[in-house]
Write a protein that holds these residues in place. Sequence first.
Motif, PDB file in Angstrom:
ATOM      1  N   SER A   1      55.938  -7.688 -23.068  1.00 48.47           N
ATOM      2  CA  SER A   1      56.734  -6.485 -22.831  1.00 48.47           C
ATOM      3  C   SER A   1      58.173  -6.688 -23.279  1.00 48.47           C
ATOM      4  CB  SER A   1      56.690  -6.112 -21.351  1.00 48.47           C
ATOM      5  OG  SER A   1      57.482  -4.980 -21.080  1.00 48.47           O
ATOM      6  N   ALA A   2      58.757  -7.826 -22.902  1.00 51.12           N
ATOM      7  CA  ALA A   2      60.129  -8.125 -23.301  1.00 51.12           C
ATOM      8  C   ALA A   2      60.243  -8.245 -24.814  1.00 51.12           C
ATOM      9  CB  ALA A   2      60.602  -9.409 -22.629  1.00 51.12           C
ATOM     10  N   ALA A   3      59.261  -8.906 -25.441  1.00 52.68           N
ATOM     11  CA  ALA A   3      59.290  -9.083 -26.895  1.00 52.68           C
ATOM     12  C   ALA A   3      59.182  -7.744 -27.621  1.00 52.68           C
ATOM     13  CB  ALA A   3      58.150 -10.008 -27.326  1.00 52.68           C
ATOM     14  N   ILE A   4      58.296  -6.882 -27.143  1.00 56.26           N
ATOM     15  CA  ILE A   4      58.127  -5.565 -27.764  1.00 56.26           C
ATOM     16  C   ILE A   4      59.399  -4.731 -27.625  1.00 56.26           C
ATOM     17  CG2 ILE A   4      56.897  -3.362 -27.555  1.00 56.26           C
ATOM     18  CD1 ILE A   4      54.410  -5.021 -26.769  1.00 56.26           C
ATOM     19  N   ALA A   5      60.007  -4.780 -26.438  1.00 63.24           N
ATOM     20  CA  ALA A   5      61.246  -4.029 -26.216  1.00 63.24           C
ATOM     21  C   ALA A   5      62.365  -4.520 -27.127  1.00 63.24           C
ATOM     22  CB  ALA A   5      61.671  -4.148 -24.747  1.00 63.24           C
ATOM     23  N   VAL A   6      62.516  -5.831 -27.230  1.00 61.24           N
ATOM     24  CA  VAL A   6      63.570  -6.405 -28.071  1.00 61.24           C
ATOM     25  C   VAL A   6      63.335  -6.076 -29.540  1.00 61.24           C
ATOM     26  CG1 VAL A   6      64.548  -8.571 -28.926  1.00 61.24           C
ATOM     27  CG2 VAL A   6      64.166  -8.261 -26.484  1.00 61.24           C
ATOM     28  N   LEU A   7      62.099  -6.217 -29.996  1.00 60.16           N
ATOM     29  CA  LEU A   7      61.787  -5.949 -31.402  1.00 60.16           C
ATOM     30  C   LEU A   7      62.068  -4.492 -31.757  1.00 60.16           C
ATOM     31  CD1 LEU A   7      60.721  -7.049 -34.051  1.00 60.16           C
ATOM     32  CD2 LEU A   7      58.382  -6.538 -33.263  1.00 60.16           C
ATOM     33  N   GLY A   8      61.710  -3.584 -30.852  1.00 61.84           N
ATOM     34  CA  GLY A   8      61.975  -2.167 -31.090  1.00 61.84           C
ATOM     35  C   GLY A   8      63.461  -1.867 -31.191  1.00 61.84           C
TER      36      GLY A   8
ATOM     37  N   ILE B   1      49.653 -11.666 -15.902  1.00 65.10           N
ATOM     38  CA  ILE B   1      50.896 -10.978 -15.558  1.00 65.10           C
ATOM     39  C   ILE B   1      52.084 -11.621 -16.263  1.00 65.10           C
ATOM     40  CG2 ILE B   1      52.448 -10.335 -13.676  1.00 65.10           C
ATOM     41  CD1 ILE B   1      49.981 -10.305 -11.847  1.00 65.10           C
ATOM     42  N   PHE B   2      52.113 -12.948 -16.298  1.00 68.23           N
ATOM     43  CA  PHE B   2      53.217 -13.640 -16.969  1.00 68.23           C
ATOM     44  C   PHE B   2      53.248 -13.310 -18.457  1.00 68.23           C
ATOM     45  CE2 PHE B   2      55.087 -17.415 -19.056  1.00 68.23           C
ATOM     46  CZ  PHE B   2      56.345 -17.367 -18.471  1.00 68.23           C
ATOM     47  N   LYS B   3      52.082 -13.290 -19.097  1.00 66.97           N
ATOM     48  CA  LYS B   3      52.029 -12.934 -20.517  1.00 66.97           C
ATOM     49  C   LYS B   3      52.408 -11.472 -20.735  1.00 66.97           C
ATOM     50  CE  LYS B   3      48.703 -16.371 -22.146  1.00 66.97           C
ATOM     51  NZ  LYS B   3      47.376 -16.589 -22.777  1.00 66.97           N
ATOM     52  N   MET B   4      52.017 -10.603 -19.810  1.00 64.03           N
ATOM     53  CA  MET B   4      52.432  -9.200 -19.896  1.00 64.03           C
ATOM     54  C   MET B   4      53.950  -9.097 -19.949  1.00 64.03           C
ATOM     55  SD  MET B   4      50.132  -6.951 -17.278  1.00 64.03           S
ATOM     56  CE  MET B   4      48.359  -7.084 -17.216  1.00 64.03           C
TER      57      MET B   4
ATOM     58  N   PRO C   1      57.098  -0.443 -23.559  1.00 60.13           N
ATOM     59  CA  PRO C   1      56.740  -1.851 -23.838  1.00 60.13           C
ATOM     60  C   PRO C   1      55.784  -2.436 -22.805  1.00 60.13           C
ATOM     61  CG  PRO C   1      59.094  -1.499 -24.140  1.00 60.13           C
ATOM     62  CD  PRO C   1      58.563  -0.275 -23.484  1.00 60.13           C
ATOM     63  N   ALA C   2      56.016  -2.125 -21.533  1.00 58.32           N
ATOM     64  CA  ALA C   2      55.139  -2.638 -20.476  1.00 58.32           C
ATOM     65  C   ALA C   2      53.739  -2.054 -20.585  1.00 58.32           C
ATOM     66  CB  ALA C   2      55.735  -2.323 -19.105  1.00 58.32           C
ATOM     67  N   ALA C   3      53.656  -0.764 -20.931  1.00 57.35           N
ATOM     68  CA  ALA C   3      52.347  -0.126 -21.099  1.00 57.35           C
ATOM     69  C   ALA C   3      51.588  -0.742 -22.268  1.00 57.35           C
ATOM     70  CB  ALA C   3      52.532   1.379 -21.314  1.00 57.35           C
ATOM     71  N   ALA C   4      52.310  -1.084 -23.337  1.00 60.08           N
ATOM     72  CA  ALA C   4      51.675  -1.736 -24.491  1.00 60.08           C
ATOM     73  C   ALA C   4      51.214  -3.148 -24.120  1.00 60.08           C
ATOM     74  CB  ALA C   4      52.644  -1.785 -25.666  1.00 60.08           C
ATOM     75  N   ALA C   5      52.055  -3.871 -23.387  1.00 64.70           N
ATOM     76  CA  ALA C   5      51.721  -5.251 -23.002  1.00 64.70           C
ATOM     77  C   ALA C   5      50.483  -5.307 -22.121  1.00 64.70           C
ATOM     78  CB  ALA C   5      52.911  -5.875 -22.275  1.00 64.70           C
ATOM     79  N   ARG C   6      50.247  -4.257 -21.373  1.00 62.34           N
ATOM     80  CA  ARG C   6      49.079  -4.208 -20.488  1.00 62.34           C
ATOM     81  C   ARG C   6      47.777  -4.261 -21.282  1.00 62.34           C
ATOM     82  NH1 ARG C   6      48.701   1.004 -16.763  1.00 62.34           N
ATOM     83  NH2 ARG C   6      48.628   1.895 -18.866  1.00 62.34           N
ATOM     84  N   TYR C   7      47.809  -3.782 -22.526  1.00 63.02           N
ATOM     85  CA  TYR C   7      46.625  -3.808 -23.374  1.00 63.02           C
ATOM     86  C   TYR C   7      46.462  -5.127 -24.122  1.00 63.02           C
ATOM     87  CZ  TYR C   7      46.254   1.241 -22.696  1.00 63.02           C
ATOM     88  OH  TYR C   7      46.126   2.493 -22.148  1.00 63.02           O
ATOM     89  N   LEU C   8      47.482  -5.972 -24.077  1.00 62.87           N
ATOM     90  CA  LEU C   8      47.450  -7.209 -24.848  1.00 62.87           C
ATOM     91  C   LEU C   8      47.041  -8.425 -24.032  1.00 62.87           C
ATOM     92  CD1 LEU C   8      50.738  -6.740 -26.928  1.00 62.87           C
ATOM     93  CD2 LEU C   8      48.391  -6.269 -27.634  1.00 62.87           C
ATOM     94  N   SER C   9      47.152  -8.349 -22.711  1.00 58.33           N
ATOM     95  CA  SER C   9      46.812  -9.501 -21.880  1.00 58.33           C
ATOM     96  C   SER C   9      46.510  -9.071 -20.453  1.00 58.33           C
ATOM     97  CB  SER C   9      47.970 -10.505 -21.894  1.00 58.33           C
ATOM     98  OG  SER C   9      47.693 -11.601 -21.045  1.00 58.33           O
ATOM     99  N   GLN C  10      45.677  -9.880 -19.799  1.00 60.83           N
ATOM    100  CA  GLN C  10      45.387  -9.667 -18.383  1.00 60.83           C
ATOM    101  C   GLN C  10      46.271 -10.540 -17.496  1.00 60.83           C
ATOM    102  OE1 GLN C  10      43.210  -7.319 -17.230  1.00 60.83           O
ATOM    103  NE2 GLN C  10      43.036  -6.719 -19.383  1.00 60.83           N
TER     104      GLN C  10
END
Length: 280
Positions: free
Chosen positions: A218-225, A211-214, A200-209
Amino acid sequence: MFRYEFMQHAFIAGTLVAIMCGVIGVFVIARNLSFIAHTFSHIGFSGAAFAVYLGWHPLYGLLLFTTTSALAVGRLGVKVFRRDVSISVVLSIFLGLGILFLSLSTKQASTMFSLLFGSVVGISIHDVWELAGLSAIVLIILCFGYRMLKFDSFDPLGAQAAGLPIRLISVGFLLLMSVAVAEAVQIVGALLVFTLMTIPAAAARYLSQSIFKMILYSAAIAVLGVWLGLILGYYTNAPVSFYITIFEGLFYFAALGWYTLREKMQAKQTILASVQKIVE
């Protein structure tokens, strides 16, 4: 589905651990500690086998071994521990111990199988409270140390120049990561800790620059999965960990694809803008 208590427990525990792993995973990626998270998961499995052999709760053995190894890594230094030989030796020793304790506690083979591959639907209300307490502790400490940890993780040279206690931050983060790994093992298993700790953190790195949004992504992607994995696992009777891993992987490649497409579009816009300036 939610009329069953075991599914209620699974969703609560899975959500708590996913949020915690999603948050801490951003710093794991930034500090290049993915390999140590992987090592902690194997060490934790040996600790769980040791706990089962003694008749303890597996979580206590997980925490004992992972936190001890975190202190050892902090003592040796992360750079020393990154060496392939060191990792191989440590993993070999602890995996050997895990096999020994597992062979001595054959009556609990099903418990150890669950810890290897994950068994979130088998979590009791007592386990839920334990995971909730540990998750809260990790997240609260991360909130209080957020600024220093962010500075040290994303600008280590600047943090060192500013006089921050680098060694203390490093050891403290390793301890938090060891607790997070011990929790994640109970959800996705020792073999698949990478799923929640890094993807999730690796995916979030591609979605925003930002850090707070990352952290939020990351948390949202992990929860959704985790949610999708639990739902499909309930209706198909297939392993929940399998679905969690598949969905987290799909989210990662979707984020990577979006990032690549965005970069290409920005490059084309830059070229067009340059051409227009030349023409003008």
